[in-house]
Design a protein around this motif. Structure first.
Motif, PDB file in Angstrom:
ATOM      1  N   LYS A   1       0.832  -1.216   0.000  1.00 33.18           N
ATOM      2  CA  LYS A   1       0.000   0.000   0.000  1.00 33.18           C
ATOM      3  C   LYS A   1       0.870   1.272   0.000  1.00 33.18           C
ATOM      4  CE  LYS A   1      -1.964  -1.302   3.868  1.00 33.18           C
ATOM      5  NZ  LYS A   1      -1.269  -2.594   4.125  1.00 33.18           N
ATOM      6  N   THR A   2       1.853   1.319   0.936  1.00 38.05           N
ATOM      7  CA  THR A   2       2.704   2.515   1.012  1.00 38.05           C
ATOM      8  C   THR A   2       3.520   2.662  -0.270  1.00 38.05           C
ATOM      9  OG1 THR A   2       2.794   2.343   3.398  1.00 38.05           O
ATOM     10  CG2 THR A   2       4.523   3.644   2.375  1.00 38.05           C
ATOM     11  N   THR A   3       3.972   1.535  -0.810  1.00 41.71           N
ATOM     12  CA  THR A   3       4.746   1.583  -2.059  1.00 41.71           C
ATOM     13  C   THR A   3       3.890   2.183  -3.178  1.00 41.71           C
ATOM     14  OG1 THR A   3       5.928  -0.388  -1.352  1.00 41.71           O
ATOM     15  CG2 THR A   3       6.101   0.185  -3.667  1.00 41.71           C
TER      16      THR A   3
HETATM   17  N1  LIG Z   1      12.880   0.372  -0.225  1.00 41.80           N
HETATM   18  C1  LIG Z   1      12.548  -0.931  -0.193  1.00 41.80           C
HETATM   19  N2  LIG Z   1      13.455  -1.869  -0.499  1.00 41.80           N
HETATM   20  C2  LIG Z   1      13.135  -3.180  -0.488  1.00 41.80           C
HETATM   21  N3  LIG Z   1      11.904  -3.658  -0.169  1.00 41.80           N
HETATM   22  C3  LIG Z   1      10.961  -2.764   0.154  1.00 41.80           C
HETATM   23  C4  LIG Z   1      11.227  -1.349   0.158  1.00 41.80           C
HETATM   24  N4  LIG Z   1      10.076  -0.701   0.510  1.00 41.80           N
HETATM   25  C5  LIG Z   1       9.144  -1.656   0.710  1.00 41.80           C
HETATM   26  N5  LIG Z   1       9.686  -2.882   0.502  1.00 41.80           N
HETATM   27  C6  LIG Z   1       8.979  -4.155   0.607  1.00 41.80           C
HETATM   28  O1  LIG Z   1       7.819  -4.040  -0.169  1.00 41.80           O
HETATM   29  C7  LIG Z   1       6.758  -4.743   0.460  1.00 41.80           C
HETATM   30  C8  LIG Z   1       5.549  -3.832   0.593  1.00 41.80           C
HETATM   31  O2  LIG Z   1       5.866  -2.810   1.542  1.00 41.80           O
HETATM   32  P1  LIG Z   1       4.848  -1.631   1.858  1.00 41.80           P
HETATM   33  O3  LIG Z   1       5.454  -0.801   2.917  1.00 41.80           O
HETATM   34  O4  LIG Z   1       4.453  -0.971   0.609  1.00 41.80           O
HETATM   35  O5  LIG Z   1       3.620  -2.456   2.452  1.00 41.80           O
HETATM   36  P2  LIG Z   1       2.334  -1.904   3.183  1.00 41.80           P
HETATM   37  O6  LIG Z   1       1.167  -2.609   2.580  1.00 41.80           O
HETATM   38  O7  LIG Z   1       2.309  -0.429   3.152  1.00 41.80           O
HETATM   39  O8  LIG Z   1       2.585  -2.432   4.659  1.00 41.80           O
HETATM   40  P3  LIG Z   1       2.118  -1.763   6.054  1.00 41.80           P
HETATM   41  O9  LIG Z   1       0.636  -1.903   6.126  1.00 41.80           O
HETATM   42  O10 LIG Z   1       2.819  -2.597   7.071  1.00 41.80           O
HETATM   43  O11 LIG Z   1       2.591  -0.339   6.051  1.00 41.80           O
HETATM   44  C9  LIG Z   1       7.276  -5.275   1.784  1.00 41.80           C
HETATM   45  O12 LIG Z   1       7.633  -6.622   1.597  1.00 41.80           O
HETATM   46  C10 LIG Z   1       8.495  -4.431   2.021  1.00 41.80           C
HETATM   47  O13 LIG Z   1       9.466  -5.150   2.741  1.00 41.80           O
END
Ligand SMILES: Nc1ncnc2c1ncn2[C@@H]1O[C@H](COP(=O)(O)OP(=O)(O)OP(=O)(O)O)[C@@H](O)[C@H]1O
Length: 567
Positions: free
Chosen positions: A362-364
């Motif tokens: 999601k954050t990505t």
């Molecule tokens: N800069 C990065 N380098 C390598 N892997 C990354 C990076 N940023 C995110 N990830 C990986 O990408 C995946 C998705 O991360 P993200 O933070 O987007 O998830 P999310 O859904 O926002 O999680 P949360 O609800 O915990 O915030 C995870 O496996 C994370 O480890």
């Protein structure tokens, strides 16, 4: 002191104080870069040396007629200024990391010193240049001239740091990422600052070359660059008085002690340094601040709150492209595919909640929507414009505002100053004036009233609660007058009342004012209450896009949240 000093000071004092006041001008420039903009620099000695050498070389090799003196003056400022643009671009331009600036500022004096050594008769090599004709001034005349120049530089710096533009420097020091997401180009601002201050440093070099009558490689060196940083630190960085007091005091003391106690003076000055660091961590300026009562209004005041514009709902939606179009978006880190084949459109007035378990991406996804320099496959368009290659500040200009998961505000500023920062990209901040009014769109004013922040405009942000910081950041984003707002867990860590307030604000922004919002949220009750549409992300893929009812009744969603749905 500047006017009457020559009447009671001896030759030694006049000589040393003239030099100290020139050095104090340099320390002010170090402080503007380091104390205010957060850029630690050892490179001011190099610009100073270039200004001094430019002067001495013109006067030695071309002559000292009034026209040539004028040429020396212009070159002493212009050459460092142009080099400042190049150094600024290398330090802060595209792809530069924070380390670049400090490393370049370390290398620059070393390179300039080597050039001075290897310049043969042009630079006088290790002996430097001496014996050229200088400005026809007496010792007292030089004392007065350097004093007036120091006063002018310090007064200009004092006015600048209190102005709206000066607050931008503090904002960059505090939180450069937030500045970018407020539409400010921090790199360009720091390049301009480096160049202008290099020019001021060159002016100090011109004065030094004339007042001392000798220019040598030590004047450009790394050791001198480090001394400037130490004097600034001991005087009190982040103040204008501090570097001036620190430099004049320590340079004068060193010169006096080196004559009277030739073997002991360095030890005494070293011990004084240590004592001051322990006893006066905020430097001499901190001591002066403790002794003198703080003048009222030294902080920026909130001033009357004005509703500058009424945010209008976007009209004629039918013929226009969607606000946001994501086509086949993919993002990977090495072999890890974080996002794959994401397709999504968002129209004005929609409040789309993006849900999914931890690590779903999601954050990505939010990052890919707000920073076009992220390497992705597929495309993201805002109002029909592909954002590929655009930095966050350019995407803000397209109408996208982003709120981060952890409140991203400026701790050294007041609430009002933070809000003015959100308007800085739209209305160029003054280099001289400090605004007393706050022009905000009506939606932002309404958030301030709902959260009671309107009664805390003069309060330092560092004194706000977590919930108020979250509300302030949301107000700053709304003050950008965006058409699409990206919110990453805006209710994380908030009380129930605070959550309800944020929910009310979001419903109003989307339902009544026609903005679109994408909200990342873990609190499914909150999501259910406010969303017009819910999108479910699982293992980097968009597995469901529907109404609240669709998602609530979905077996797949239940399986995902119970940990049962895997590829
Ligand atoms: N800069 C990065 N380098 C390598 N892997 C990354 C990076 N940023 C995110 N990830 C990986 O990408 C995946 C998705 O991360 P993200 O933070 O987007 O998830 P999310 O859904 O926002 O999680 P949360 O609800 O915990 O915030 C995870 O496996 C994370 O480890």
């Amino acid at each position: 002191m500047i006017a009457f000093g020559p009447a009671f000071l001896d030759r030694f004092a006049l000589n040393v104080l003239s030099r100290s006041m020139i050095y104090a001008m340099l320390a002010v420039t170090v402080d503007l870069l380091w104390g205010y903009a957060g850029v630690l620099t050892f490179g001011q000695a190099a610009f100073f040396g270039i200004g001094a050498y430019a002067t001495a070389m013109v006067l030695t090799h071309l002559g000292s007629s009034p026209e040539l003196m004028l040429l020396a003056f212009v070159l002493a400022i212009l050459v460092p200024l142009v080099l400042g643009v190049v150094v600024g671009w290398l330090s802060f331009g595209y792809g530069a990391t924070p380390l670049y600036a400090t490393v370049i500022s370390l290398v620059l004096p070393i390179v300039v010193t080597q050039v001075a050594f290897s310049g043969g008769q042009w630079t006088g090599s290790s002996s430097g240049l001496v014996g050229y004709a200088t400005l026809p001034l007496s010792l007292a005349g030089y004392f007065r001239l350097t004093g007036i120049c120091l006063l002018a530089v310090a007064a200009a710096a004092w006015i600048f740091v209190r102005s709206d533009a000066g607050k931008v420097l503090v904002a960059i020091r505090d939180n450069e990422a937030r500045c970018a997401y407020l539409g400010l180009n921090a790199s360009r601002i720091k390049i301009a600052l480096t160049a202008v201050l290099a020019g001021v440093t060159g002016l100090a070099g011109f004065l030094f070359a004339n007042a001392s009558g000798v220019v040598a490689p030590e004047n450009t060196g790394f050791v001198f660059g480090t001394e400037l940083v130490i004097w600034t630190a001991l005087g009190g960085r982040g103040t204008i008085l501090g570097p001036v007091l620190g430099t004049i005091g320590i340079d004068y003391l060193s010169a006096s002690l080196s004559g009277q106690l030739p073997f002991l003076w360095k030890l005494i000055v070293g011990a004084l340094f240590v004592a001051m660091i322990i006893l006066l961590p905020n430097g001499l300026a901190g001591l002066v601040g403790k002794i003198l009562p703080r003048s009222k209004g030294s902080r920026g005041e909130g001033g009357p709150l004005r509703q500058a514009q009424v945010m209008q709902a976007p009209q004629d939606v039918v013929d226009k492209p969607p606000l946001l179009t994501i086509h086949d978006l993919g993002k990977s880190y090495g072999s890890l595919n974080v996002l794959q084949g994401i397709n999504l459109t968002v129209q004005p007035g929609e409040l789309v909640s993006l849900v999914g378990p931890n690590g779903a991406g999601k954050t990505t996804l939010m990052r890919c929507l707000s920073d076009g320099t992220e390497s992705i496959s597929g495309s993201v368009s805002v109002r029909g414009a592909n954002i590929a290659g655009l930095a966050p500040d350019a995407i803000v200009a397209l109408g996208v505002g982003r709120k981060f998961q952890v409140a991203s505000v400026f701790d050294s500023l007041t609430v009002a100053e933070c809000l003015r920062m959100a308007r800085a990209a739209r209305y160029r901040p003054s280099l001289v004036h400090s605004s007393q009014e706050l022009d905000l769109p009506s939606a932002a004013v309404e958030i301030l009233k709902l959260t009671a922040l309107d009664g805390m405009l003069d309060r330092p942000v560092s004194a706000l609660s977590h919930g108020l910081k979250q509300s302030l950041e949301l107000t700053m984003v709304v003050a950008l007058e965006p058409q699409l707002i990206l919110l990453d867990e805006p209710t994380a860590g908030l009380t129930k009342t605070e959550r309800m307030t944020i929910g009310t604000i979001l419903k109003k922004l989307t339902g009544e004012l026609g903005l679109a919002a994408i909200l990342v949220e873990h609190d499914l009750d909150f999501v259910r209450e406010i969303s017009s549409r819910i999108v479910v992300l699982h293992q980097g893929q968009l597995v469901l896009d529907g109404t609240v009812q669709d998602v609530v009744n979905s077996e797949l969603v239940k399986a995902i949240y119970s940990g049962g749905a895997h590829d």
